[in-house]
Design an enzyme around this catalytic site. Structure first.
Site, PDB file in Angstrom:
ATOM      1  N   CYS A   9      -0.525   4.093   1.987  1.00  0.00           N
ATOM      2  CA  CYS A   9      -0.351   3.933   3.441  1.00  0.00           C
ATOM      3  C   CYS A   9       1.089   4.240   3.852  1.00  0.00           C
ATOM      4  CB  CYS A   9      -0.629   2.496   3.893  1.00  0.00           C
ATOM      5  SG  CYS A   9      -2.093   1.734   3.213  1.00  0.00           S
ATOM      6  N   ASP A  10       2.039   3.711   3.104  1.00  0.00           N
ATOM      7  CA  ASP A  10       3.423   3.692   3.595  1.00  0.00           C
ATOM      8  C   ASP A  10       4.411   4.539   2.797  1.00  0.00           C
ATOM      9  OD1 ASP A  10       2.595   1.825   5.465  1.00  0.00           O
ATOM     10  OD2 ASP A  10       3.047   0.115   4.174  1.00  0.00           O
ATOM     11  N   CYS A  51       0.832  -1.202   0.000  1.00  0.00           N
ATOM     12  CA  CYS A  51       0.000   0.000   0.000  1.00  0.00           C
ATOM     13  C   CYS A  51       0.865   1.250   0.000  1.00  0.00           C
ATOM     14  CB  CYS A  51      -0.935  -0.011   1.213  1.00  0.00           C
ATOM     15  SG  CYS A  51      -2.009   1.425   1.285  1.00  0.00           S
TER      16      CYS A  51
END
Ligand code: NAP
Length: 354
Positions: free
Chosen positions: A176-177, A173
């Site tokens: 996300c990261d 992701c």
């Protein structure tokens, strides 16, 4: 009227943002929801389907509204019970972490009277009401309404080295990261050739020095517009007919590079990289439904009415990534969890169950 056996009014299956948002809203509507949050088993750990969902597998969450950077420690000490708090790892304070966000949502649901069972649902019977849910431990639960919020799990290739560096440079992701300090101004690798891979690569190109897209064919699966975006981005280089053979790294730095093989019999190559992002699709957690809800051709639950969380079975609602292969964000999952709770509450009221 409720069934004589006192079936639950509403059972929520799943414990990601969709499940907890649904629980909070159902609890505040006095429906006394029961959440089957999933079982803690080795099998679930390996599949990435432990309780609290995909967010519990990520690090900082910088894009969930309401959680800007800051020191959350004392708040968490007060908000989360000590027994669960002690398992929450420290993080670098760029925002809330995925596990923290999930624990906060879970606690918020508990605060309003949600009951939780730490078990998987392995079988359902939606043929008549009350619906029947059988859990891994063999327990049978009956429910007048069900909200399915079991999410989807990111596909990984299954390489041992990929597993070894999950959360230390291997991610599925980018949103996300991707903005984490470890990825900034460093070369990164994205595996896949679909829209997600292009989206991930484009997103990562804002932070990375360079992004290698590793694709197994000589043509992208991505839509024309997305493919064009990848081709015209000076930071993105597409490595055609390539496959990820091994993630390279060490204990201190995490991921340091990749070893690639050729899918057309040519020689392989090696590249420095501080991160590897898998974008080879997701698998929704719908197998336990055993064909009792209409699914899309990709096995996601089919929402049957625009702007509603209705499924093909009246009284069964779906929320979050299990029914959404497009947005797949914590905030959109939580939003649809809220919608499912409101849909369930109104539907139950129409049946005379309050
Ligand atoms: P996808 O379209 O199924 O693409 C998956 C990609 O991963 C394909 O390129 C596939 O290669 C590759 N792949 C699959 N298994 C692999 C393996 N074992 N080894 C190596 N490569 C593998 O999935 P997606 O990109 O996640 O998209 C899912 C859906 O969401 C699509 O409908 C997409 O249009 C939509 N979406 C849209 C947007 C947007 O429009 N902005 C953004 C994201 C997602 P092959 O091509 O060789 O099969």
């Amino acid at each position: 009227m409720r069934s004589q056996k006192l079936a639950e009014r509403v059972v929520i299956i799943g414990s990601g943002p969709a499940g907890w948002a649904a629980a909070i809203y159902c609890a505040r509507a006095n429906l006394q929801p029961l959440v089957l949050e999933g079982a803690i088993t080795e099998e679930n750990r390996q599949a990435g389907t432990l309780p609290l969902g995909q967010l519990a597998l990520t690090t900082e969450v910088e894009n969930y509204p309401g959680f800007p950077a800051g020191n959350l420690e004392s708040y968490l000490d007060h908000a989360i019970v000590k027994e669960r708090r002690q398992y929450m790892v420290e993080h670098s304070k760029h925002g809330v972490s995925g596990p923290e966000l999930m624990e906060l949502m879970r606690q918020q649901a508990v605060n309003f009277g949600t009951r939780i069972v730490t078990d998987d649902v392995v079988k359902v019977d939606f043929s008549k009401r009350p619906f029947k849910l059988t859990s891994l431990s063999g327990k049978l639960t009956e429910a007048e309404a069900v909200i399915v919020a079991t999410g989807a799990r990111a596909n990984y290739l299954g390489l041992p080295s990929e597993d070894a560096y999950k959360n230390r440079g291997v991610s599925a992701c980018a949103v996300c990261d991707g903005a984490l300090p470890r990825f900034r101004n460093k070369p990164l690798v994205v595996v896949g050739g679909g829209d997600s891979a292009v989206e991930e690569a484009s997103y990562l190109s804002k932070f990375a020095s360079r992004v290698f897209m590793v694709h197994r064919r000589d043509e992208l699966r991505a839509s024309k517009i997305m493919a064009g975006r990848a081709r015209s981005n000076p930071k993105i280089e597409i490595l055609w007919n390539s496959q990820l053979d091994e993630v390279l790294g060490n204990d201190r730095e995490g991921v340091t590079g990749v070893k690639l093989g050729s899918t057309t019999g040519k020689s392989g190559s090696q590249h420095d990289a501080s991160g590897v992002f898998l974008a080879i699709g997701h698998t929704p957690n719908t197998t336990f439904l055993d064909g009792q809800l209409e699914l899309t051709d990709k096995q996601y639950i089919q929402w049957t009415t625009p702007q509603r969380t209705y499924t093909s079975v009246e009284g069964v609602f779906a929320a979050g990534d299990v029914a959404d292969d497009y947005y797949r964000q914590a905030i959109t999952a939580a939003g649809s969890g809220c919608m499912a709770a409101l849909d369930a509450e109104r539907w139950l009221a129409a049946q005379g169950i309050e």
